[in-house]
Design an enzyme around this catalytic site. Structure first.
Site, PDB file in Angstrom:
ATOM      1  N   ASN A  90     -14.796  68.518 -72.700  1.00 21.38           N
ATOM      2  CA  ASN A  90     -14.627  69.976 -72.684  1.00 21.38           C
ATOM      3  C   ASN A  90     -14.075  70.366 -71.311  1.00 21.38           C
ATOM      4  OD1 ASN A  90     -14.852  72.747 -72.710  1.00 21.38           O
ATOM      5  ND2 ASN A  90     -17.096  72.796 -72.887  1.00 21.38           N
ATOM      6  N   TRP A  91     -12.797  70.675 -71.287  1.00 18.72           N
ATOM      7  CA  TRP A  91     -12.154  70.990 -69.993  1.00 18.72           C
ATOM      8  C   TRP A  91     -12.555  72.372 -69.479  1.00 18.72           C
ATOM      9  CZ3 TRP A  91      -6.247  69.284 -70.285  1.00 18.72           C
ATOM     10  CH2 TRP A  91      -6.200  67.889 -70.471  1.00 18.72           C
ATOM     11  N   LYS A  92     -13.184  73.182 -70.320  1.00 22.12           N
ATOM     12  CA  LYS A  92     -13.551  74.552 -69.971  1.00 22.12           C
ATOM     13  C   LYS A  92     -12.308  75.304 -69.452  1.00 22.12           C
ATOM     14  CE  LYS A  92     -18.264  73.076 -69.354  1.00 22.12           C
ATOM     15  NZ  LYS A  92     -19.547  73.220 -68.703  1.00 22.12           N
ATOM     16  N   GLU A 137     -27.206  70.700 -75.518  1.00 18.97           N
ATOM     17  CA  GLU A 137     -26.854  70.842 -74.106  1.00 18.97           C
ATOM     18  C   GLU A 137     -27.897  71.718 -73.409  1.00 18.97           C
ATOM     19  OE1 GLU A 137     -22.321  70.185 -73.445  1.00 18.97           O
ATOM     20  OE2 GLU A 137     -22.654  72.287 -73.851  1.00 18.97           O
ATOM     21  N   GLY A 170     -18.342  67.717 -69.634  1.00 21.58           N
ATOM     22  CA  GLY A 170     -17.629  68.789 -68.944  1.00 21.58           C
ATOM     23  C   GLY A 170     -16.895  68.238 -67.734  1.00 21.58           C
ATOM     24  N   GLY A 171     -17.505  68.385 -66.566  1.00 11.91           N
ATOM     25  CA  GLY A 171     -16.868  68.001 -65.303  1.00 11.91           C
ATOM     26  C   GLY A 171     -16.235  66.623 -65.299  1.00 11.91           C
ATOM     27  N   HIS A 178     -21.192  77.650 -77.200  1.00  7.56           N
ATOM     28  CA  HIS A 178     -21.505  77.004 -75.920  1.00  7.56           C
ATOM     29  C   HIS A 178     -22.397  77.951 -75.113  1.00  7.56           C
ATOM     30  CE1 HIS A 178     -21.064  75.220 -71.961  1.00  7.56           C
ATOM     31  NE2 HIS A 178     -20.635  74.125 -72.565  1.00  7.56           N
ATOM     32  N   GLY A 210     -23.578  71.002 -65.507  1.00  7.10           N
ATOM     33  CA  GLY A 210     -22.954  71.121 -64.187  1.00  7.10           C
ATOM     34  C   GLY A 210     -23.917  70.982 -63.022  1.00  7.10           C
ATOM     35  N   GLU A 229     -22.329  78.783 -72.169  1.00  8.06           N
ATOM     36  CA  GLU A 229     -21.566  79.676 -71.286  1.00  8.06           C
ATOM     37  C   GLU A 229     -21.057  80.890 -72.059  1.00  8.06           C
ATOM     38  OE1 GLU A 229     -18.991  76.629 -69.750  1.00  8.06           O
ATOM     39  OE2 GLU A 229     -20.697  75.777 -68.657  1.00  8.06           O
ATOM     40  N   SER A 239     -24.240  67.154 -67.633  1.00 11.11           N
ATOM     41  CA  SER A 239     -24.184  66.183 -66.532  1.00 11.11           C
ATOM     42  C   SER A 239     -24.058  64.728 -66.986  1.00 11.11           C
ATOM     43  CB  SER A 239     -25.405  66.354 -65.616  1.00 11.11           C
ATOM     44  OG  SER A 239     -25.346  67.614 -64.982  1.00 11.11           O
TER      45      SER A 239
END
Ligand code: 13P
Length: 252
Positions: free
Chosen positions: A12-14, A170, A235-236, A100, A176, A102, A214
């Site tokens: 997930n590049w967000k 999640e 993610g990251g 998500h 993150g 977010e 993470s």
């Protein structure tokens, strides 16, 4: 410890990536992918909407799937700034992430709205990756399982056919932060999610449950080694091809 089933490794590049950056990321991913004759993992890339077509073209002819990060539940209409499930399909997506944390926290998405999005994604022949996950407070108070199962109520109370549903567990506090639940806690909650959803499914189908929060090259093998974990939502680390590829390899 190796997993039995083909795991879904989703990036997930967000809200990250220009065309130039996407070109670099996908080219280095394809270099590694093409140099690996057999891969026991299903790879999914979820770039921002502006890059769906571009990344989709780069991935053409490969077995790497393209996904969206969100969609609207209506097919079309006066919803400035929104994109429908129909449009995601049209852009080449096979999966769409919905709900998500977010989006829940920054845009006030409710369980009801998220359910409508799941419905729209499934109706358009794609897989819906529905995110659930508890707050730090509920984890600390021992209410994580209740928190997460309540997020599944809308789906459970529907007559929706869940064959194309994927749940991403999640924990909000793990996203993150570099922190993750204990491995036994991940296993426990995945098992509960599967059990709760199995009541709504035919006997020989199980909803895949993937873990996110993470995930990195250091913890991926242990997480993916759990029987109740069917993949990871990254993610990251998906923005660094070396890290992402190590996670893919942890599944193979
Ligand atoms: P991180 O891997 O950066 O913690 O993000 C997880 C996530 O939110 C994936 O959807």
């Amino acid at each position: 410890m190796k997993i039995q089933k083909t795991a879904l490794i989703a990036g997930n590049w967000k809200m990250n990536g220009t065309i130039k950056e996407a070109k670099r990321l996908v080219s280095s991913l394809l270099e590694k992918y093409n140099a690996t004759p057999s891969l026991d993992a299903k790879i999914l890339i979820c770039p921002p909407m502006t890059l769906l077509n571009y990344v989709g073209n780069l991935l053409e002819g490969t077995n790497i799937f393209l996904g969206g990060q969100n969609c609207h539940y209506e097919v079309s209409g006066a919803h400035t700034g929104e994109v429908s499930a129909n449009m995601m399909r049209d852009s080449g997506c096979s999966h769409v992430i919905v709900g998500h944390s977010e989006r829940r926290s920054q845009y006030g998405e409710t369980d009801k709205e998220i359910f409508c999005k799941v419905e729209a994604v499934l109706e358009h022949g794609m897989k819906a990756i529905m995110c659930v996950g508890e707050t730090l407070k509920s984890r600390q108070e021992g209410n994580a399982i209740n928190y997460v199962t309540r997020q599944l109520d809308e789906v459970l109370n529907s007559r929706l056919s869940l064959e194309n549903l994927v749940i991403a567990y999640e924990p909000i506090w793990a996203i993150g932060s570099g922190k993750t639940p204990k491995i036994s806690e991940i296993e426990e909650i995945h098992e509960v999610i599967k059990k709760v959803l199995s009541k709504s499914l035919s006997q020989n189908h199980e909803v895949p449950v993937i873990y996110g929060g993470s995930v990195n090259p250091t913890n991926a093998e242990e997480v993916l080694g759990l029987e109740a974990v069917n993949g990871v939502l990254v993610g990251g680390a998906s923005l660094n091809t070396n890290d992402f590829w190590e996670i893919v390899n942890a599944a193979s």
